[in-house]
Motif scaffolding. Structure first.
Motif, PDB file in Angstrom:
ATOM      1  N   SER A  19       0.856  -1.178   0.000  1.00  0.00           N
ATOM      2  CA  SER A  19       0.000   0.000   0.000  1.00  0.00           C
ATOM      3  C   SER A  19       0.896   1.233   0.000  1.00  0.00           C
ATOM      4  CB  SER A  19      -0.893   0.005   1.249  1.00  0.00           C
ATOM      5  OG  SER A  19      -1.532   1.249   1.407  1.00  0.00           O
ATOM      6  N   PRO A  20       0.398   2.345  -0.533  1.00  0.00           N
ATOM      7  CA  PRO A  20       1.153   3.600  -0.445  1.00  0.00           C
ATOM      8  C   PRO A  20       0.907   4.343   0.857  1.00  0.00           C
ATOM      9  CG  PRO A  20      -0.804   3.961  -1.744  1.00  0.00           C
ATOM     10  CD  PRO A  20      -0.819   2.501  -1.354  1.00  0.00           C
ATOM     11  N   SER A  21       0.203   3.742   1.800  1.00  0.00           N
ATOM     12  CA  SER A  21      -0.266   4.475   2.978  1.00  0.00           C
ATOM     13  C   SER A  21       0.868   4.980   3.865  1.00  0.00           C
ATOM     14  CB  SER A  21      -1.226   3.609   3.790  1.00  0.00           C
ATOM     15  OG  SER A  21      -0.598   2.444   4.273  1.00  0.00           O
ATOM     16  N   LYS A  22       1.923   4.200   4.062  1.00  0.00           N
ATOM     17  CA  LYS A  22       3.032   4.666   4.893  1.00  0.00           C
ATOM     18  C   LYS A  22       3.848   5.723   4.160  1.00  0.00           C
ATOM     19  CE  LYS A  22       2.127   1.730   8.187  1.00  0.00           C
ATOM     20  NZ  LYS A  22       1.422   2.186   9.392  1.00  0.00           N
ATOM     21  N   THR A  23       4.150   5.475   2.900  1.00  0.00           N
ATOM     22  CA  THR A  23       5.018   6.356   2.132  1.00  0.00           C
ATOM     23  C   THR A  23       4.415   7.745   1.964  1.00  0.00           C
ATOM     24  OG1 THR A  23       5.740   4.411   0.895  1.00  0.00           O
ATOM     25  CG2 THR A  23       6.320   6.564  -0.005  1.00  0.00           C
ATOM     26  N   PHE A  24       3.130   7.805   1.622  1.00  0.00           N
ATOM     27  CA  PHE A  24       2.497   9.076   1.291  1.00  0.00           C
ATOM     28  C   PHE A  24       1.507   9.551   2.358  1.00  0.00           C
ATOM     29  CE2 PHE A  24       3.700   7.076  -2.754  1.00  0.00           C
ATOM     30  CZ  PHE A  24       4.440   8.091  -3.335  1.00  0.00           C
ATOM     31  N   ASN A  25       1.473   8.888   3.503  1.00  0.00           N
ATOM     32  CA  ASN A  25       0.593   9.240   4.618  1.00  0.00           C
ATOM     33  C   ASN A  25      -0.879   9.227   4.196  1.00  0.00           C
ATOM     34  OD1 ASN A  25       0.346   9.703   7.350  1.00  0.00           O
ATOM     35  ND2 ASN A  25       0.424  11.933   7.169  1.00  0.00           N
ATOM     36  N   LEU A  26      -1.307   8.075   3.674  1.00  0.00           N
ATOM     37  CA  LEU A  26      -2.667   7.914   3.160  1.00  0.00           C
ATOM     38  C   LEU A  26      -3.435   6.814   3.903  1.00  0.00           C
ATOM     39  CD1 LEU A  26      -1.780   8.012  -0.662  1.00  0.00           C
ATOM     40  CD2 LEU A  26      -2.549   9.924   0.762  1.00  0.00           C
ATOM     41  N   ALA A  27      -3.066   6.544   5.147  1.00  0.00           N
ATOM     42  CA  ALA A  27      -3.586   5.372   5.846  1.00  0.00           C
ATOM     43  C   ALA A  27      -5.103   5.381   5.993  1.00  0.00           C
ATOM     44  CB  ALA A  27      -2.935   5.250   7.224  1.00  0.00           C
ATOM     45  N   SER A  28      -5.703   6.549   6.160  1.00  0.00           N
ATOM     46  CA  SER A  28      -7.141   6.595   6.427  1.00  0.00           C
ATOM     47  C   SER A  28      -7.981   6.239   5.210  1.00  0.00           C
ATOM     48  CB  SER A  28      -7.545   7.982   6.934  1.00  0.00           C
ATOM     49  OG  SER A  28      -7.300   8.971   5.957  1.00  0.00           O
ATOM     50  N   PHE A  29      -7.357   6.079   4.038  1.00  0.00           N
ATOM     51  CA  PHE A  29      -8.109   5.717   2.830  1.00  0.00           C
ATOM     52  C   PHE A  29      -8.297   4.205   2.677  1.00  0.00           C
ATOM     53  CE2 PHE A  29      -6.689   9.889   0.847  1.00  0.00           C
ATOM     54  CZ  PHE A  29      -7.955  10.451   0.939  1.00  0.00           C
ATOM     55  N   PHE A  30      -7.550   3.405   3.425  1.00  0.00           N
ATOM     56  CA  PHE A  30      -7.689   1.948   3.371  1.00  0.00           C
ATOM     57  C   PHE A  30      -7.694   1.439   1.925  1.00  0.00           C
ATOM     58  CE2 PHE A  30      -9.267   3.106   7.529  1.00  0.00           C
ATOM     59  CZ  PHE A  30      -8.639   2.168   8.331  1.00  0.00           C
ATOM     60  N   SER A  31      -6.695   1.875   1.188  1.00  0.00           N
ATOM     61  CA  SER A  31      -6.561   1.445  -0.211  1.00  0.00           C
ATOM     62  C   SER A  31      -5.217   0.744  -0.385  1.00  0.00           C
ATOM     63  CB  SER A  31      -6.664   2.646  -1.154  1.00  0.00           C
ATOM     64  OG  SER A  31      -7.967   3.194  -1.102  1.00  0.00           O
ATOM     65  N   ALA A  32      -5.288  -0.569  -0.574  1.00  0.00           N
ATOM     66  CA  ALA A  32      -4.100  -1.392  -0.675  1.00  0.00           C
ATOM     67  C   ALA A  32      -4.248  -2.336  -1.863  1.00  0.00           C
ATOM     68  CB  ALA A  32      -3.888  -2.179   0.621  1.00  0.00           C
ATOM     69  N   TYR A  33      -3.285  -3.235  -2.011  1.00  0.00           N
ATOM     70  CA  TYR A  33      -3.353  -4.182  -3.117  1.00  0.00           C
ATOM     71  C   TYR A  33      -2.522  -5.410  -2.796  1.00  0.00           C
ATOM     72  CZ  TYR A  33       1.082  -1.810  -4.205  1.00  0.00           C
ATOM     73  OH  TYR A  33       2.340  -1.267  -4.128  1.00  0.00           O
ATOM     74  N   VAL A  34      -2.818  -6.481  -3.501  1.00  0.00           N
ATOM     75  CA  VAL A  34      -2.036  -7.709  -3.393  1.00  0.00           C
ATOM     76  C   VAL A  34      -1.545  -8.089  -4.780  1.00  0.00           C
ATOM     77  CG1 VAL A  34      -3.387  -8.468  -1.414  1.00  0.00           C
ATOM     78  CG2 VAL A  34      -3.989  -9.280  -3.692  1.00  0.00           C
ATOM     79  N   ILE A  35      -0.419  -8.789  -4.794  1.00  0.00           N
ATOM     80  CA  ILE A  35       0.166  -9.273  -6.045  1.00  0.00           C
ATOM     81  C   ILE A  35       0.342 -10.783  -5.903  1.00  0.00           C
ATOM     82  CG2 ILE A  35       2.101  -9.091  -7.652  1.00  0.00           C
ATOM     83  CD1 ILE A  35       2.610  -6.277  -6.415  1.00  0.00           C
ATOM     84  N   VAL A  36      -0.369 -11.535  -6.741  1.00  0.00           N
ATOM     85  CA  VAL A  36      -0.408 -12.990  -6.644  1.00  0.00           C
ATOM     86  C   VAL A  36      -0.207 -13.574  -8.040  1.00  0.00           C
ATOM     87  CG1 VAL A  36      -1.726 -14.990  -5.857  1.00  0.00           C
ATOM     88  CG2 VAL A  36      -2.088 -12.761  -4.763  1.00  0.00           C
ATOM     89  N   LYS A  37       0.887 -14.310  -8.233  1.00  0.00           N
ATOM     90  CA  LYS A  37       1.195 -14.831  -9.557  1.00  0.00           C
ATOM     91  C   LYS A  37       0.470 -16.138  -9.875  1.00  0.00           C
ATOM     92  CE  LYS A  37       5.704 -12.691 -10.341  1.00  0.00           C
ATOM     93  NZ  LYS A  37       5.299 -12.100 -11.631  1.00  0.00           N
TER      94      LYS A  37
END
Length: 390
Positions: free
Chosen positions: A232-250
């Protein structure tokens, strides 16, 4: 710098968990919860303002192509990894979203998940609240450095009903960046015992000391059945309250199982959060470079201050992120006493005991604030240190 990380933001009264809860409305300086006190990049604010000005907030239609293009571009530029669009899925946050969904997709009630304390406390909380069992592979602490106990890890992985090894890469709270050799050994053991590695790589944009970061994706085979990554970009860009993440699964089977859980619970996405993610990953590379420069200056300042004025506190330069893991054993206090010492200094930190039962005399300190605030907090700690006769 394009972005001003010295801008002091008054976050009290803004429903901030860090300042209104942890910091008790500003009566304590909160250096615990792992978000930053910095504004998000201007480009992100502009993109969100445009959506607000549009003024219609009905159900969204997930922008899959823009979302996956942004993530693929980020990994290509920053990690030299190419990710196929069909390997990426959205998740409504990392712990309450991705990890929870992985557990539902890949395990059954009573199954075991291996964790490596001291490690992010929410790992164990989510595992146990979902009626799975957390099995600990404690890290070895020697001369201020943590390493993996591989003999113990193998013993844990071959236990009955162990389905997952949950890895924090880079490691929170200890600040280790796992080497490619260490990661390869973990992967080989998981392949041997048919265990899935879930790698939490949320701190991977903030690497220090010129070290290389290796994503577990670099060790993936085609259709790999043993490795999945969440980020997630939440730590890097201080966006934690948006709860927007992703997974990468091959692996298609694992990917479909994850996606089925998303459909099963009729999850939706955060209209603003996804736009913030896309904008940050597409337009804000400069922000990460400047953030890391500012963090490194804060880390160096804090460690130099501690060495000079708080010699009973032992701290190593973290290899990643903005968290200091401080050994307070020489204060001669128990876990509660350590936390009281910092609170008596007017500073709130995170108790080490929450990250592992053997870490009660450690604290986690977040230095991702303005230099002026960090200096004030350290001076308050130093004054109390002297008053206590340490």
């Amino acid at each position: 710098m394009i972005h001003s990380f010295d801008e002091m933001m008054n976050r009290t009264g803004t429903d901030s968990d860090k300042w209104d809860n942890e910091g008790k409305g500003g009566t304590l300086i909160p250096l615990g919860i792992a978000d930053t006190d910095y504004k998000a990049p201007r480009e992100v604010l502009d993109a969100l303002r445009k959506k607000v000005d549009f003024g219609v907030f009905g159900y969204g239609y997930f922008p899959h192509a823009r979302f996956t293009d942004a993530i693929n571009g980020w990994y290509s530029r920053h990690h030299k990894i190419n990710i196929r669009k069909n390997e990426i899925s959205f998740a409504p946050g990392l712990m309450t979203g991705a990890l929870w969904m992985f557990l539902d997709a890949y395990t059954n009630s009573g199954d075991k998940v291996v964790i490596q304390p001291p490690v992010y406390a929410t790992f164990k909380r989510v595992i146990e609240n979902f009626n799975r069992k957390a099995v600990e592979n404690p890290l070895l602490y020697q001369n201020g450095r943590y390493d993996i106990d591989f003999a113990d890890l193998e013993n844990k992985l071959k236990m009955q009903d162990v389905k997952i090894l949950l890895v924090c890469n880079p490691a929170n709270p200890i600040g280790r960046v796992w080497t490619k050799e260490e990661m390869t050994r973990m992967v080989n053991l998981c392949r041997k015992y048919n265990v899935i590695i879930i790698s939490d790589e949320i701190h991977s944009d903030m690497i220090h000391k010129g070290l290389p970061f290796t994503s577990f994706l670099e060790l993936c085979e085609e259709e790999d059945p043993n490795i999945v990554v969440m980020n997630s970009p939440s730590k890097t860009f201080n966006l934690a309250s948006f709860f927007s993440a992703y997974v990468i699964v091959k692996n298609k089977k694992l990917k479909n199982a994850f996606d089925d859980i998303y459909v099963k619970y009729h999850f939706d996405y955060n209209y603003f959060g996804v736009e913030a993610l896309i904008t940050a990953y597409n337009q804000c590379d400069y922000y990460v470079d400047e953030l890391n420069e500012y963090l490194r200056d804060n880390i160096e300042f804090a460690i130099e201050f501690i060495d000079q004025h708080l010699p009973k506190l032992k701290v190593q330069y973290p290899e990643s992120s903005y968290l200091l893991w401080i050994d307070c054993k020489e204060l001669g206090l128990d876990s509660e006493g350590v936390i009281k010492f910092f609170e008596d200094s007017g500073v709130r930190v995170n108790a080490g005991i929450t990250y592992g039962k053997d870490s009660g005399q450690f604290v986690r300190v977040n230095i991702a604030c303005t230099r002026s605030l960090l200096e004030r907090a350290l001076k308050q700690i130093s004054e109390n240190y002297g008053q206590c006769g340490f």
